[in-house]
Design a protein around this motif. Structure first.
Motif, PDB file in Angstrom:
ATOM      1  N   TYR A 283       0.840  -1.202   0.000  1.00  0.00           N
ATOM      2  CA  TYR A 283       0.000   0.000   0.000  1.00  0.00           C
ATOM      3  C   TYR A 283       0.876   1.252   0.000  1.00  0.00           C
ATOM      4  CZ  TYR A 283      -3.813  -3.087   1.366  1.00  0.00           C
ATOM      5  OH  TYR A 283      -4.747  -4.083   1.391  1.00  0.00           O
ATOM      6  N   PRO A 284       0.711   2.142  -1.010  1.00  0.00           N
ATOM      7  CA  PRO A 284       1.554   3.342  -1.055  1.00  0.00           C
ATOM      8  C   PRO A 284       1.527   4.135   0.251  1.00  0.00           C
ATOM      9  CG  PRO A 284       0.216   3.170  -3.041  1.00  0.00           C
ATOM     10  CD  PRO A 284      -0.211   2.051  -2.139  1.00  0.00           C
ATOM     11  N   ARG A 285       0.387   4.151   0.949  1.00  0.00           N
ATOM     12  CA  ARG A 285       0.309   4.969   2.180  1.00  0.00           C
ATOM     13  C   ARG A 285       0.895   4.277   3.400  1.00  0.00           C
ATOM     14  NH1 ARG A 285      -5.453   7.540   1.517  1.00  0.00           N
ATOM     15  NH2 ARG A 285      -4.938   8.930  -0.202  1.00  0.00           N
ATOM     16  N   ARG A 286       1.116   2.961   3.313  1.00  0.00           N
ATOM     17  CA  ARG A 286       1.583   2.240   4.509  1.00  0.00           C
ATOM     18  C   ARG A 286       3.019   1.741   4.402  1.00  0.00           C
ATOM     19  NH1 ARG A 286      -2.774  -2.234   5.621  1.00  0.00           N
ATOM     20  NH2 ARG A 286      -1.436  -2.598   7.397  1.00  0.00           N
ATOM     21  N   ARG A 288       5.991   3.062   3.808  1.00  0.00           N
ATOM     22  CA  ARG A 288       7.078   3.746   4.551  1.00  0.00           C
ATOM     23  C   ARG A 288       7.073   3.349   6.023  1.00  0.00           C
ATOM     24  NH1 ARG A 288       5.337   7.035   1.182  1.00  0.00           N
ATOM     25  NH2 ARG A 288       6.720   7.775  -0.441  1.00  0.00           N
ATOM     26  N   GLU A 290       5.791   0.771   7.352  1.00  0.00           N
ATOM     27  CA  GLU A 290       6.105  -0.654   7.519  1.00  0.00           C
ATOM     28  C   GLU A 290       7.626  -0.876   7.525  1.00  0.00           C
ATOM     29  OE1 GLU A 290       3.869  -2.635   8.360  1.00  0.00           O
ATOM     30  OE2 GLU A 290       4.386  -4.687   7.785  1.00  0.00           O
ATOM     31  N   LEU A 316       7.155   0.589  -5.010  1.00  0.00           N
ATOM     32  CA  LEU A 316       6.353   1.710  -4.497  1.00  0.00           C
ATOM     33  C   LEU A 316       7.245   2.799  -3.915  1.00  0.00           C
ATOM     34  CD1 LEU A 316       3.379  -0.105  -2.703  1.00  0.00           C
ATOM     35  CD2 LEU A 316       3.433   0.912  -4.976  1.00  0.00           C
ATOM     36  N   GLU A 321      14.608   6.601  -0.945  1.00  0.00           N
ATOM     37  CA  GLU A 321      13.716   6.701   0.221  1.00  0.00           C
ATOM     38  C   GLU A 321      13.947   5.521   1.169  1.00  0.00           C
ATOM     39  OE1 GLU A 321      10.120   7.084  -2.541  1.00  0.00           O
ATOM     40  OE2 GLU A 321       9.430   8.005  -0.679  1.00  0.00           O
TER      41      GLU A 321
END
Ligand SMILES: C[S@@+](CC[C@H](N)C(=O)[O-])C[C@H]1O[C@@H](n2cnc3c(N)ncnc32)[C@H](O)[C@@H]1O
Length: 361
Positions: A283-286, A288, A290, A316, A321
């Motif tokens: 999931y793109p929103r989760r 990082r 994780e 992703l 990053e």
């Protein structure tokens, strides 16, 4: 079977003289074919294994936290103690059969009669013909009678192979081919039992090991939060998470049902298990958060271990990053890269970069 040690291949040349042959990529490492696995590292072993062995002494414990097809751990089996983990039950089954199993076991050919059961009721004329489903139901019932944990896992591994061989799909179980698809007639004619028996014979050659390996089935958080192994003894952690939004549980749900021998509620046209696991790495929103949690847990639980993460240029996260997140807790972070053509199982292959992030105290 493709099972070779890390030794010179010899071929006869001219008058019986032997010469070293040039081996294809990855063939210098032990490997074993069970299924075409999305994102597997079988063809990247020459890039990954030398890096891993440079970071850990022979015999020391390596933890492969998301082991998938077990391709990386299998290539290290003669050299290191291996603790392998994955959240998916089919991967755990492969881990028991190929990694934790330390003996070469011969498998009696199982005699089975086609039987009407859950697979026939649920999947006839979708991923398999009704007859093929009866073969799966018959094999599932017979394998269930086997009490030895490693023999049972080897039989299930042969069943996974046979199901992947005969599936009427584009190469995975996220969808099945329509009945009028030109390949379906031929695929419906394939014998699962024949493929199963051939693989059982091959699996007698699984590489043995002097080490006490372990195979776990857990979300990485629960695994590292528990005391099922002395984590402070781990010398190296290899992590190969999902790179994209594709959930593994969507692509291989039928293999879980075969391995678990249960009768789950299913949903959607593709008949996915309702209880399938959804990974936060997808999931793109989760993603990082994780990775941040993962790096923090690893430094706390396995303080002396080096960490190697595989990641792709179409992931992703950008590799920079990911390096920043690792750098929050590891003082030394390096990136290695290799150009690679990735298999996306039917969605086309394209040139990408495959990265190894190496993080150390
Ligand atoms: C890229 S694949 C690993 C491929 C493997 N290295 C190979 O060569 O076959 C990613 C794996 O991560 C597992 N996975 C995803 N999220 C997980 C989690 N939270 N905990 C444990 N395993 C997870 C998936 O089930 C999948 O098998």
């Amino acid at each position: 079977m493709e099972a070779r040690g890390e030794r010179g291949l010899k071929t006869a040349a001219g008058g019986g003289e032997t010469v070293k042959a040039t081996r294809p990529e990855a063939d210098i490492y032990d490997r074993i074919h069970v299924l075409r696995y999305m994102g597997n590292k079988k063809n990247l072993l020459r890039f990954i294994i030398p890096e891993l062995v440079s970071l850990v002494k022979p015999g020391e414990a390596v933890l492969d936290l998301m082991a998938g097809s077990q391709a990386v751990a299998y290539a290290l089996k003669r050299r290191n103690t291996l603790w392998v983990n994955d959240v998916e039950p089919y991967s755990h089954c492969l881990g028991l059969a190929l990694i934790e199993n330390n003996r070469a076991l011969s498998l009696e050919p199982l005699t089975t009669a086609p039987t009407e059961g859950y697979f026939t009721r649920t999947y006839a004329d979708t991923y398999f013909s009704a007859e093929q489903c009866r073969e799966i139901d018959g094999l599932r019932g017979r394998i269930e009678e086997c009490r030895d944990v490693y023999r049972r896992a080897l039989y299930l591994t042969a069943l996974i192979y046979a199901m992947c061989y005969a599936q009427s799909t584009p190469g995975h179980f996220a969808q099945f081919l329509p009945p009028d698809h030109p390949r379906v007639r031929c695929l419906r004619g394939l014998s699962l039992s024949g493929a199963f028996l051939a693989k059982c014979a091959e699996l007698a050659g699984v590489v043995p090991t002097p080490f006490r390996n372990r195979a776990f089935r857990s979300d990485w958080r629960n695994l590292l939060g528990g005391a099922c192994a002395p984590w402070d003894r781990v010398g190296l952690i290899y992590i190969d998470p999902p790179y994209s939004g594709e959930q593994y549980s969507r692509f291989y749900h039928l293999l879980n049902t075969a391995v678990l021998n249960d009768e789950p509620d299913v949903q959607h046209l593709a008949r996915y298990r309702k209880d399938r696991f959804k990974s936060a790495f997808c999931y793109p929103r989760r993603v990082r958060g994780e990775f941040r949690d993962l790096f923090q847990s690893l430094t706390a639980v396995c303080p002396r271990a080096a960490v190697v993460v595989s990641y792709g240029s179409r992931g992703l996260l950008e590799i920079e990053e990911l390096a920043e997140l690792a750098g929050e807790v590891y003082p030394r972070v390096e990136i290695k890269e290799k150009a690679y053509t990735h298999s996306t199982l039917g969605k086309g292959a394209g040139p990408v970069k495959e990265y190894l992030l190496v993080a150390r105290r």
